[in-house]
Design a protein around this motif. Structure first.
Motif, mmCIF file in Angstrom:
data_model
loop_
_atom_site.group_PDB
_atom_site.id
_atom_site.type_symbol
_atom_site.label_atom_id
_atom_site.label_comp_id
_atom_site.label_asym_id
_atom_site.label_seq_id
_atom_site.Cartn_x
_atom_site.Cartn_y
_atom_site.Cartn_z
ATOM 1 N N THR A 27 0.820 -1.231 0.060
ATOM 2 C CA THR A 27 -0.120 -0.056 0.823
ATOM 3 C C THR A 27 0.633 0.957 0.034
ATOM 4 O O THR A 27 0.779 2.200 -1.322
ATOM 5 N N LEU A 28 1.811 1.639 0.733
ATOM 6 C CA LEU A 28 2.678 2.462 1.226
ATOM 7 C C LEU A 28 3.455 3.158 -0.589
ATOM 8 O O LEU A 28 3.627 3.990 -1.053
ATOM 9 N N ALA A 29 3.757 1.290 -1.659
ATOM 10 C CA ALA A 29 4.112 1.568 -2.660
ATOM 11 C C ALA A 29 3.276 2.177 -3.993
ATOM 12 O O ALA A 29 3.810 3.203 -4.198
ATOM 13 N N GLU A 30 1.797 1.566 -3.203
ATOM 14 C CA GLU A 30 1.186 2.026 -4.365
ATOM 15 C C GLU A 30 0.841 3.885 -4.022
ATOM 16 O O GLU A 30 1.042 5.054 -4.967
ATOM 17 N N GLN A 31 0.850 4.365 -2.627
ATOM 18 C CA GLN A 31 0.628 5.544 -2.422
ATOM 19 C C GLN A 31 1.538 6.714 -3.146
ATOM 20 O O GLN A 31 1.720 7.689 -3.378
ATOM 21 N N SER A 32 3.258 6.092 -2.599
ATOM 22 C CA SER A 32 4.116 6.880 -2.903
ATOM 23 C C SER A 32 4.225 6.873 -4.722
ATOM 24 O O SER A 32 4.478 7.567 -5.148
ATOM 25 N N ARG A 33 3.316 5.891 -5.329
ATOM 26 C CA ARG A 33 3.531 6.270 -6.725
ATOM 27 C C ARG A 33 2.701 7.366 -6.756
ATOM 28 O O ARG A 33 2.581 8.183 -7.868
ATOM 29 N N ASP A 34 1.519 7.050 -6.083
ATOM 30 C CA ASP A 34 0.188 8.186 -7.243
ATOM 31 C C ASP A 34 0.905 9.620 -6.383
ATOM 32 O O ASP A 34 0.268 10.911 -7.306
ATOM 33 N N ARG A 35 1.527 9.409 -5.924
ATOM 34 C CA ARG A 35 2.341 11.258 -5.631
ATOM 35 C C ARG A 35 3.589 11.464 -6.619
ATOM 36 O O ARG A 35 3.290 12.840 -6.867
ATOM 37 N N ASN A 36 3.511 10.805 -7.838
ATOM 38 C CA ASN A 36 4.978 10.738 -8.157
ATOM 39 C C ASN A 36 4.052 10.303 -9.554
ATOM 40 O O ASN A 36 4.789 9.794 -10.654
ATOM 41 N N ALA A 37 2.504 11.330 -9.829
ATOM 42 C CA ALA A 37 1.868 10.248 -11.247
ATOM 43 C C ALA A 37 2.208 11.116 -12.399
ATOM 44 O O ALA A 37 1.035 10.668 -13.750
ATOM 45 N N ALA A 38 2.550 12.102 -12.629
ATOM 46 C CA ALA A 38 2.898 12.625 -13.693
ATOM 47 C C ALA A 38 4.121 12.061 -14.762
ATOM 48 O O ALA A 38 5.145 12.073 -14.782
ATOM 49 N N THR A 39 3.634 10.738 -14.968
ATOM 50 C CA THR A 39 4.040 9.901 -16.086
ATOM 51 C C THR A 39 3.452 9.600 -17.776
ATOM 52 O O THR A 39 2.086 10.015 -17.299
ATOM 53 N N ILE A 40 4.143 9.455 -17.858
ATOM 54 C CA ILE A 40 3.494 9.089 -19.606
ATOM 55 C C ILE A 40 2.864 8.137 -19.751
ATOM 56 O O ILE A 40 3.169 6.786 -18.947
ATOM 57 N N GLY A 41 2.056 7.193 -20.281
ATOM 58 C CA GLY A 41 1.317 6.176 -20.826
ATOM 59 C C GLY A 41 0.271 5.656 -19.671
ATOM 60 O O GLY A 41 0.039 6.881 -18.923
ATOM 61 N N GLU A 42 0.171 3.847 -19.265
ATOM 62 C CA GLU A 42 -0.811 3.973 -18.499
ATOM 63 C C GLU A 42 -0.497 3.602 -16.799
ATOM 64 O O GLU A 42 0.508 4.108 -16.604
ATOM 65 N N THR A 43 -1.708 3.650 -16.031
ATOM 66 C CA THR A 43 -0.723 4.103 -14.189
ATOM 67 C C THR A 43 0.248 3.009 -14.180
ATOM 68 O O THR A 43 -0.234 1.267 -13.985
ATOM 69 N N PRO A 44 1.169 3.458 -13.697
ATOM 70 C CA PRO A 44 2.689 2.676 -13.766
ATOM 71 C C PRO A 44 2.390 1.080 -12.389
ATOM 72 O O PRO A 44 1.384 1.103 -11.573
ATOM 73 N N GLU A 45 2.406 0.065 -12.963
ATOM 74 C CA GLU A 45 2.231 -0.890 -12.133
ATOM 75 C C GLU A 45 3.536 -1.098 -11.218
ATOM 76 O O GLU A 45 4.720 -1.265 -11.434
ATOM 77 N N ILE A 46 3.447 -1.498 -10.107
ATOM 78 C CA ILE A 46 4.135 -1.951 -8.801
ATOM 79 C C ILE A 46 4.691 -2.344 -8.424
ATOM 80 O O ILE A 46 3.376 -3.234 -8.146
ATOM 81 N N ALA A 47 5.434 -3.590 -8.685
ATOM 82 C CA ALA A 47 6.028 -4.409 -7.982
ATOM 83 C C ALA A 47 6.745 -4.664 -6.797
ATOM 84 O O ALA A 47 8.518 -3.687 -7.532
ATOM 85 N N VAL A 48 7.514 -5.433 -5.109
ATOM 86 C CA VAL A 48 7.856 -4.823 -4.140
ATOM 87 C C VAL A 48 8.652 -6.103 -4.002
ATOM 88 O O VAL A 48 7.862 -7.098 -3.905
ATOM 89 N N GLN A 49 10.259 -6.170 -4.143
ATOM 90 C CA GLN A 49 10.738 -7.477 -3.204
ATOM 91 C C GLN A 49 11.222 -6.946 -2.251
ATOM 92 O O GLN A 49 12.217 -5.759 -2.551
ATOM 93 N N LEU A 50 11.506 -7.656 -1.186
ATOM 94 C CA LEU A 50 12.627 -6.840 0.213
ATOM 95 C C LEU A 50 13.175 -8.158 0.397
ATOM 96 O O LEU A 50 13.173 -9.481 0.147
ATOM 97 N N GLY A 51 14.281 -7.566 0.837
ATOM 98 C CA GLY A 51 15.286 -8.839 0.615
ATOM 99 C C GLY A 51 16.955 -7.250 1.551
ATOM 100 O O GLY A 51 16.667 -6.568 2.220
ATOM 101 N N ASP A 52 17.693 -7.953 0.886
ATOM 102 C CA ASP A 52 19.222 -7.483 1.241
ATOM 103 C C ASP A 52 19.713 -7.230 0.084
ATOM 104 O O ASP A 52 19.681 -7.642 -0.986
ATOM 105 N N VAL A 53 21.067 -6.643 -0.017
ATOM 106 C CA VAL A 53 22.071 -6.287 -0.609
ATOM 107 C C VAL A 53 23.478 -6.760 -0.485
ATOM 108 O O VAL A 53 23.925 -6.630 0.729
ATOM 109 N N GLY A 54 23.641 -8.041 -0.870
ATOM 110 C CA GLY A 54 25.245 -8.707 -1.027
ATOM 111 C C GLY A 54 26.054 -8.302 -0.510
ATOM 112 O O GLY A 54 26.712 -7.122 -1.315
#
Length: 606
Positions: free
Chosen positions: A95-122
Motif C-alpha cells: 500500500t505504501l508503494a502505491e501511495q508513493s506512486r500516486d504522489r508521483n503520477a505525472a508519467t506518460i502511459g498507463e498508470t504504472p504497475e508496482i512490484a515490491v521485493q524485500l531483501g538484502d544487498v550482498g
C-alpha cells in the motif's frame, strides 16, 4: 507571266533550316512534384516511428524515476521489522508503494504497475530477496511498469525499470573497554597497568605524577566528539576520527570538554596535560574506529577513560604491560603474580557488516597470567571411575594438592560483528560475538588415596575381589581448556536493557571443557586388606595405566570443579581471573546511546 522574287524564297528556306537545326527540349515539371510527394510519405512514416519510439523512451525514463522514488520511500520503512511485519502491517509495504506512486503520477502511459521485493544487498552489491518472513530486510527492490499506446500505428509498447534502495543503518558499540572493566569492578590492575604503560612510553615528563594517578576516576566521564573536534581546531568529527594530534593538545582539549565535570576527572586530565609531551602525536583513527566520511560519529561521545587508556596503549607500542605483584589468594601463600595484559579500548561505529563495525581479536582483551606460590593443602573427596574387571566401587576416595604450584593462564581475544540494527519502540543491535579460548596449565604435586574393591590374581592365578587401599604420589602437569570457545548472537535491546551499560556475552564462570595431563615421579602403592596381606599382586602395564587414569582423572576433575567450594577453580582460578579483570568464556558489550541508532537513511544501490 508572274515574276517571283528569289531572294525572299531564299530567306524563308534559311529560316526553316535554322528551326530544324535546334534540339528539342522535354518538359519535366510534373516529375518533381511526384518525387516530393513520395518523399513526404516516407518522411511521415519515419516521423511516426520516431514519435512512437520516443514516447516509449520517455516512458522508460519515467518508470526509472518512479522506481527510484518509490524505492527510496519504502527504504525508510526498513526499521528492523521482519518481512512478515512489513507485508502484514497497516498500511502494508504494498500500500505504501502505491501511495508513493500516486504522489508521483505525472508519467506518460498507463498508470504504472508496482512490484515490491524485500531483501538484502550482498557483498557483491547484488540484491538478494528474502523469502523467510521472520527475517529483517535491509533493502527493497521496486519494479515500475507501464504501457504506452502508439500514436501512428496500432498497438502499444511496454516500459519497465527497477531500482534497489537500502536503508543505511548504523550503531556504535564497545567490547571489553577500559570503562567496562571499571564499571563491573572486576579489575584491580587497571591503575598499575596504565601507570606502567604511561611511564614506559617516555611521553610524560613527570613520572611521579603519572604514577600517582588513579585512572578509575575517569570512568563515566563523557567526552563529546564534536566539542573535542572544535577544541582541537578541527572542522568536523570525521576529521577528528582521522587526525593525528599531539598528546598534550589532546588532553588539554579533553579536560576542556569533559562532561560531567567531577573534580577527579578534571584533575587527572589536567595532570596528564601538564606532563604530556607536546611533540608526541596520537593517531586517533586507531582509537576511534568509524566509517569516516559518512557522518556516523555526529553527536557521538567517548568515555574519557577509553580515550586516555587507548592513547597511552598506542604510545606504548606493543600495548603490553607486564605487572609483577604480590597477590593474596585463598589457596596460595607468598604468591608471585606476573600479568601481561593487552587491551584495545576502541569504539566501533558503522553499518552492519562493515569493517568499521567489526571488532577483531587484536583489539580486545588478551592476557597471560603466571602465578607461582606455596599451595595450601587442598583436599577434596571424589568418585573414581569404575574399571571393569579391575576397580570396583570406592568407599573413600580423596585427592590432595599441596606444596609449590604454578598456574599459567592465557585468555584469547574476542571478535565481534555488527549484524543488524533495530529501531522503533524497542531499539538495539544484534552482534555476532565469538569469545576466545582460555588455556590453563597447572603444575603441582598430588596425593590420592582410594579405598575400593580391587580385582587381583592370587598366586594360583585365580582372580579375587578384595578390599584395597591405593595410594598415589605424582607430580602432575595439567593443561586444561577453561570456559571454551563460544560463538553466539548477542542482542542488546532497549528496553529492557540500557545504553552505555556493560552486559556480559557469556557466563564468565570457570568450567573445564577438556584436560590433558602428564605425570612425573609417579609412586603407586596398593595395600590389600581382608586377610590377603602379602599376596602376590599381578597388575600388568595396561591395568596399571587404567588404575592411574581412573583415579587421577576423576581426582583432577574434582580439583577443577567450578561448584566445589574448596577446589582450585574456586580458590585460585576464579580469584585470579577476578584480580586481572578477565571474563573467561565471555566479554562485555556496551551499546552507545550517542549517536542515536539509525535504521532509515535511504540510498540507492547500484
Amino acid at each position: 507571266m508572274r515574276y517571283e522574287r528569289p531572294v525572299t524564297t531564299l530567306r524563308v528556306t534559311r529560316r526553316r533550316l535554322r528551326r530544324r537545326a535546334r534540339p528539342r527540349v522535354r518538359d519535366e515539371r510534373g516529375a518533381v512534384a511526384l518525387t516530393v510527394g513520395l518523399l513526404s510519405i516516407v518522411l511521415v512514416l519515419i516521423a511516426a516511428v520516431v514519435v512512437d519510439l520516443g514516447m516509449q523512451r520517455v516512458a522508460r525514463s519515467d518508470m526509472q524515476s518512479v522506481a527510484d522514488v518509490v524505492a527510496l520511500d519504502l527504504s525508510r520503512e526498513l526499521d528492523g521489522r521482519t518481512v512478515g511485519e512489513l507485508t502484514g502491517a497497516t498500511p502494508s509495504i504494498r500500500t505504501l508503494a502505491e501511495q508513493s506512486r500516486d504522489r508521483n503520477a505525472a508519467t506518460i502511459g498507463e498508470t504504472p504497475e508496482i512490484a515490491v521485493q524485500l531483501g538484502d544487498v550482498g557483498a557483491d552489491g547484488r540484491f538478494i530477496e528474502l523469502v523467510d518472513r521472520a527475517a529483517s530486510p535491509t533493502a527493497v527492490r521496486v519494479t515500475a511498469s507501464t504501457d504506452v499506446s502508439f500514436a501512428f500505428v496500432s498497438g502499444s509498447g511496454g516500459a519497465s525499470r527497477s531500482a534497489v534502495a537500502a536503508a543505511t543503518s548504523f550503531a556504535c558499540y564497545k567490547i571489553g573497554s577500559w570503562a567496562a572493566q571499571v564499571n563491573t569492578h572486576r579489575s584491580v590492575l587497571l591503575d598499575p597497568v596504565l601507570r606502567q604503560m604511561a611511564m614506559a612510553t617516555g611521553a610524560f615528563s613527570n613520572g611521579g605524577t603519572v604514577s600517582a594517578l588513579s585512572y578509575t576516576g575517569l570512568a563515566n566521564t563523557k567526552l563529546d566528539l564534536e566539542a573535542l573536534a572544535v577544541a582541537l581546531d578541527l572542522a568536523s568529527v570525521d576529521e577528528l576520527a582521522s587526525a593525528k594530534v599531539s598528546l598534550r593538545r589532546l588532553f588539554v582539549a579533553a579536560q576542556a570538554v569533559a562532561k560531567p565535570r567531577p573534580s577527579a576527572a578534571v584533575n587527572i586530565l589536567g595532570a596528564l596535560a601538564s606532563t604530556a609531551s607536546p611533540t608526541v602525536t596520537v593517531d586517533l583513527a586507531r582509537v576511534l574506529a568509524a566509517d569516516v566520511g559518512s557522518s556516523l560519529l555526529t553527536g557521538a561521545a567517548i568515555d574519557a577513560l577509553d580515550l586516555v587508556g587507548g592513547s597511552i596503549a598506542l604510545l606504548h607500542g606493543s600495548r603490553v604491560a607486564n605487572i609483577y605483584l604480590g597477590a593474596t589468594l585463598p589457596s596460595l601463600t607468598s604468591a608471585g603474580l606476573t600479568v601481561s595484559l593487552l587491551q584495545g579500548p576502541r569504539q566501533y561505529c558503522g553499518r552492519p557488516g562493515s569493517d568499521e563495525a567489526t571488532g577483531v581479536r587484536s583489539d580486545t582483551e588478551q592476557l597471560t597470567v603466571r602465578v607461582g606460590g606455596q599451595l595450601a593443602p587442598t583436599t577434596l573427596d571424589f568418585v573414581p571411575r569404575l574399571v571393569t574387571g579391575l576397580l570396583g566401587p570406592a568407599s573413600l576416595a580423596r585427592i590432595t594438592a599441596e606444596n609449590y604450584a604454578t598456574f599459567d593462564l592465557g585468555v584469547a581475544g574476542t571478535s565481534s560483528r555488527l549484524d543488524s540494527v533495530r529501531c522503533g519502540a524497542r531499539q538495539g543491535v544484534v552482534l555476532d560475538v565469538e569469545n576466545g579460548l582460555a588455556n590453563l596449565t597447572i603444575s603441582t604435586p598430588l596425593r590420592a588415596e582410594v579405598r575400593a574393591k580391587l580385582t587381583v590374581l592370587s598366586a594360583l592365578g585365580v582372580p579375587s575381589l578384595v578390599d584395597a587401599v591405593i595410594r598415589i604420589n605424582a607430580g602432575v602437569t595439567v593443561k586444561a581448556v577453561v570456559g571454551g570457545s563460544s560463538r553466539a548472537d548477542v542482542e542488546v535491546m532497549v528496553p529492557p536493557r540500557s545504553f552505555d551499560t556493560p552486559y556480559p556475552t557469556g557466563s564468565g564462570t570457570v568450567s573445564i571443557t577438556s584436560v590433558t595431563r602428564s605425570y612425573g615421579n609417579v609412586n603407586a602403592n596398593v595395600e590389600l586388606l581382608g586377610g590377603l596381606l602379602g599376596a602376590n599382586i599381578a597388575l600388568n602395564a595396561t591395568q596399571q595405566t587404567q588404575l592411574l587414569d581412573s583415579i587421577l582423572d576423576s581426582g583432577m576433575a574434582a580439583l577443577l570443579s567450578p561448584t566445589a567450594p574448596y577446589s582450585l577453580a574456586t580458590t585460585v582460578i576464579e580469584p585470579l581471573l577476578g584480580l586481572v579483570g578477565a571474563r573467561v568464556g565471555g566479554s562485555d558489550v556496551i551499546l552507545d546511546g550517542v549517536p542515536a541508532l539509525s535504521c532509515s537513511r535511504p540510498r540507492l544501490v547500484g
